[in-house]
Design a protein around this motif. Sequence first.
Motif, PDB file in Angstrom:
ATOM      1  N   GLY A 116       0.830  -1.027   0.005  1.00 55.51           N
ATOM      2  CA  GLY A 116       0.168   0.088  -0.598  1.00 55.51           C
ATOM      3  C   GLY A 116       0.787   0.986  -0.441  1.00 55.51           C
ATOM      4  O   GLY A 116       0.275   2.582  -0.213  1.00 55.51           O
ATOM      5  N   SER A 117       2.184   1.186  -0.090  1.00 60.03           N
ATOM      6  CA  SER A 117       3.150   2.574   0.263  1.00 60.03           C
ATOM      7  C   SER A 117       4.476   2.362  -0.645  1.00 60.03           C
ATOM      8  O   SER A 117       4.578   1.163  -1.534  1.00 60.03           O
ATOM      9  CB  SER A 117       3.833   3.070   1.070  1.00 60.03           C
ATOM     10  N   GLY A 118       3.853   3.367  -1.586  1.00 61.88           N
ATOM     11  CA  GLY A 118       5.062   3.959  -2.469  1.00 61.88           C
ATOM     12  C   GLY A 118       6.700   3.560  -2.699  1.00 61.88           C
ATOM     13  O   GLY A 118       7.445   3.921  -2.903  1.00 61.88           O
ATOM     14  N   THR A 119       6.018   4.209  -1.504  1.00 58.63           N
ATOM     15  CA  THR A 119       8.049   3.880  -0.502  1.00 58.63           C
ATOM     16  C   THR A 119       7.986   5.067  -0.772  1.00 58.63           C
ATOM     17  O   THR A 119       8.120   6.185  -0.457  1.00 58.63           O
ATOM     18  CB  THR A 119       8.833   1.997  -0.673  1.00 58.63           C
ATOM     19  N   LEU A 120       9.823   5.542  -1.566  1.00 56.46           N
ATOM     20  CA  LEU A 120      10.145   6.020  -1.607  1.00 56.46           C
ATOM     21  C   LEU A 120      10.462   6.480  -2.469  1.00 56.46           C
ATOM     22  O   LEU A 120      10.599   6.370  -3.962  1.00 56.46           O
ATOM     23  CB  LEU A 120      11.738   5.213  -0.824  1.00 56.46           C
ATOM     24  N   ALA A 144      -1.217  12.998   1.250  1.00 53.30           N
ATOM     25  CA  ALA A 144      -0.325  12.103   1.738  1.00 53.30           C
ATOM     26  C   ALA A 144       0.258  11.767   2.570  1.00 53.30           C
ATOM     27  O   ALA A 144       0.051  12.970   3.535  1.00 53.30           O
ATOM     28  CB  ALA A 144       0.904  11.681   0.623  1.00 53.30           C
ATOM     29  N   ARG A 145       0.968  10.927   3.618  1.00 53.99           N
ATOM     30  CA  ARG A 145       1.014  11.057   4.585  1.00 53.99           C
ATOM     31  C   ARG A 145       2.817  10.541   4.927  1.00 53.99           C
ATOM     32  O   ARG A 145       2.608   9.609   3.509  1.00 53.99           O
ATOM     33  CB  ARG A 145       0.594  10.727   5.762  1.00 53.99           C
ATOM     34  N   ARG A 146       3.917  10.871   5.578  1.00 54.12           N
ATOM     35  CA  ARG A 146       4.512  10.138   5.819  1.00 54.12           C
ATOM     36  C   ARG A 146       5.284   9.306   6.413  1.00 54.12           C
ATOM     37  O   ARG A 146       4.617   9.993   8.052  1.00 54.12           O
ATOM     38  CB  ARG A 146       5.693  11.040   6.040  1.00 54.12           C
ATOM     39  N   ASP A 147       5.627   7.791   6.940  1.00 48.79           N
ATOM     40  CA  ASP A 147       5.630   7.477   7.711  1.00 48.79           C
ATOM     41  C   ASP A 147       7.033   7.212   8.863  1.00 48.79           C
ATOM     42  O   ASP A 147       8.049   8.150   8.192  1.00 48.79           O
ATOM     43  CB  ASP A 147       5.564   5.596   7.680  1.00 48.79           C
ATOM     44  N   LYS A 148       6.883   7.164  10.118  1.00 43.24           N
ATOM     45  CA  LYS A 148       9.033   7.321  10.465  1.00 43.24           C
ATOM     46  C   LYS A 148       9.423   6.977  10.029  1.00 43.24           C
ATOM     47  O   LYS A 148      11.202   6.604  10.418  1.00 43.24           O
ATOM     48  CB  LYS A 148       8.257   6.312  12.408  1.00 43.24           C
ATOM     49  N   ASP A 149       9.786   5.817   8.993  1.00 45.14           N
ATOM     50  CA  ASP A 149      10.699   5.355   7.830  1.00 45.14           C
ATOM     51  C   ASP A 149      11.080   6.031   7.093  1.00 45.14           C
ATOM     52  O   ASP A 149      11.635   5.777   6.192  1.00 45.14           O
ATOM     53  CB  ASP A 149      10.421   4.151   6.860  1.00 45.14           C
ATOM     54  N   TYR A 201       6.326   7.033   1.990  1.00 46.63           N
ATOM     55  CA  TYR A 201       5.163   7.740   1.409  1.00 46.63           C
ATOM     56  C   TYR A 201       3.809   6.697   1.359  1.00 46.63           C
ATOM     57  O   TYR A 201       3.592   5.604   0.723  1.00 46.63           O
ATOM     58  CB  TYR A 201       5.299   8.396   0.262  1.00 46.63           C
ATOM     59  N   TRP A 202       2.964   7.053   1.802  1.00 41.57           N
ATOM     60  CA  TRP A 202       1.468   6.636   1.073  1.00 41.57           C
ATOM     61  C   TRP A 202       0.805   7.777   0.780  1.00 41.57           C
ATOM     62  O   TRP A 202       0.258   8.511   1.654  1.00 41.57           O
ATOM     63  CB  TRP A 202       1.041   6.085   2.407  1.00 41.57           C
ATOM     64  N   ILE A 203       0.416   7.101  -0.825  1.00 39.84           N
ATOM     65  CA  ILE A 203      -0.672   8.403  -1.509  1.00 39.84           C
ATOM     66  C   ILE A 203      -1.891   7.997  -1.033  1.00 39.84           C
ATOM     67  O   ILE A 203      -2.172   6.644  -1.292  1.00 39.84           O
ATOM     68  CB  ILE A 203      -0.220   8.232  -2.909  1.00 39.84           C
TER      69      ILE A 203
END
Length: 645
Positions: free
Chosen positions: A432-436, A499-504, A507-509
């Motif tokens: 679910g995350s596009g990652t980096l 979007a949000r960015r998690d602690k790592d 990116y979560w669109i």
Amino acid sequence: MSQEAIYLPSPEFVSQANVKGMEGYRALYQQALDDPEKFWGNLAETELHWFQKFDKVLDWSEAPFAKWFVGGKTNVCYNCVDRHLNTDRKNKAAIIFEGEPGDQRVITYQELHRLVSRFANVLKGRGLQAGDRSIIYMPMIPEAAIAMLACARIGVIHSVVFGGFSAEALKTRIQDLNAQVVITADGGWRRAKEVRLKDAVDEAVKDCPSVANVIVYKRTGSAVPMDPHRDHWWHDLDEGVSEDCPAVPLDSEHPLYVLYTSGTTGKPKGILHTTAGYLLQAAMTVKWVFDMKEQDTYWCSADIGWVTGHSYIVYGPLAVGATNIMYEGAPDTPAFDRWWRIIDKYKVSIFYTSPTAIRALIRQGDHWPKAHNLASLRLLGSVGEPINPAAWEWYHSVIGKNRCPIVDTWWQTETGAIMIAPMPGAVPLKPGSGTLPMPGVVPEIVDLKGNPVPDGNEGYMILHKPWPSMLRTLWGDPDRYKEAYWSKLEGIYFTGDAARRDKDGYYWILGRVDDVMNVSGHRLSTMEVESALVRHPHVAEAAVVGKPHEITGQAVCCFVTLKKGVDQKHDELGKELRQWVAHEIGAFARPEEIRFTDVLPKTRSGKIMRRLLREIVTSNTVGGDVTTLEDMSVLTRLASQNDED
Ligand code: 7RM
């Protein structure tokens, strides 16, 4: 819960990967961050063929109008075709085509060169030259790619119009570009039926005096009327034409194509991409994200009419000398295993598709993919919309047999190339995350004032730096370009996505924050559908919102008020309006639902409150702030109407 799941790349995958391990990714990212001009300048020199070298990597002095590789001369078609011919790729398959009826063609790079050169000469024979505009309205057949490459070869700016668009949509695009030529086919095959493209062209060009030539490829062989002054069969013009057509050295910033995409108004935006920067970033992302190797068989199931088809069927893969599968038709024809059959038959190793398609195929049951040998696959990709973790898990286990990394790629027509995605031999995956971000891409999540929000919080996604494949402007409308992308936060690129960015740092669109819907990964503006609806003689007002949909992500839901005295049954008229929108825009825009109402919720200043309508279609309740609503009773009426359906 599944948001916590992490998938590490296997040691086998890492050992063969183009970018190995997090150190590999971090090193590239850091180089691009420290000195972007050096980073891109070096890549441009080593990865592209230049007729004349550039003397400056980036000119950002007239921001937001970027110039990349200033002073250089190159040619996109030369890079995608000619330069492979004195290598081992000469007789490598460039395109393996399968038509929906089952016909096959294998086109090598050498043969592609021949076909493209011939067709470029056909275009020249029609008087076309660098800077002219062509419309390409074709089925998913090799000639669509050949037409694109032939245009690029001689500097003709192409605009591909998705074959699912109506005559009306085609017309507005031809007119906006003042295109001199339309390249089309009699028709194409979809779900065993002919999609009659030439008929739509005939209807569209009635009001397009700029079009002097229509070139028609014979695909289906059905009868089509030909205007002797305007229309020519591709095979007639091709007869006896020279195969010698040198690629024209073009400025790095020569326009390559215009692709229309929905914005927040009724009028689609003509996204302009140019030559060198676009090609470089498309090619690099193919190597980084798809981990492309000489021996891969790569299949992107997108239509060539969308940006994914431009960057990841035609320009990116061909620039790196890849073998592309191209399939004309529908995934369910003749049965729901057509795609799995194709993967098995051609031993596809990299498969790139959309979450909508995945969800639709999940629904048909696992026995369809299980009936085929999918062992050739080594990498899977996803694009167009957020992929829900359940669909991700299915794709990973049932299609990828838990062996294949999934690259979830976030990007836009505007960005030209993938911006956020995992490098599969480096970055651990979270479903679910596009990652980096890719090297050279600097996203941030901010609030309305442009202040960064803390990690874990939702906000607007922006991009900080110019990048080589960025759009250069909107065709004929530089002011709208500035306004739409660079003025929400002065001088910063606004993506339109939350979007949000998690602690790592992943990116979560979350989806669009503007009035753009995403239906099956196709962008559609609420205003476009509203304007189509109010063109119907019975419609007084319309408000359109995207409604969550299990398969297509969103579905088009329309609230309609009728003109006084209309006495047609709602059932009947609903059907008629859905058909009307399909005719005005294209079948993919057909509303799922038409709700008739006697009044729409508006603010005191008369603005339709789409947020309320969105809530109504999502949950059938209305929460949040309704203090600006003019007539409160409208809410109860709208919400209760649904119960009668
Ligand atoms: C390539 C393409 C762009 C919009 C974009 C997003 C959405 C695209 C993803 C995604 C979540 C993804 N171009 N989008 N890819 N959302 N995850 N991997 O789709 O111009 O047609 O659409 O699509 O909202 O802004 S596009």
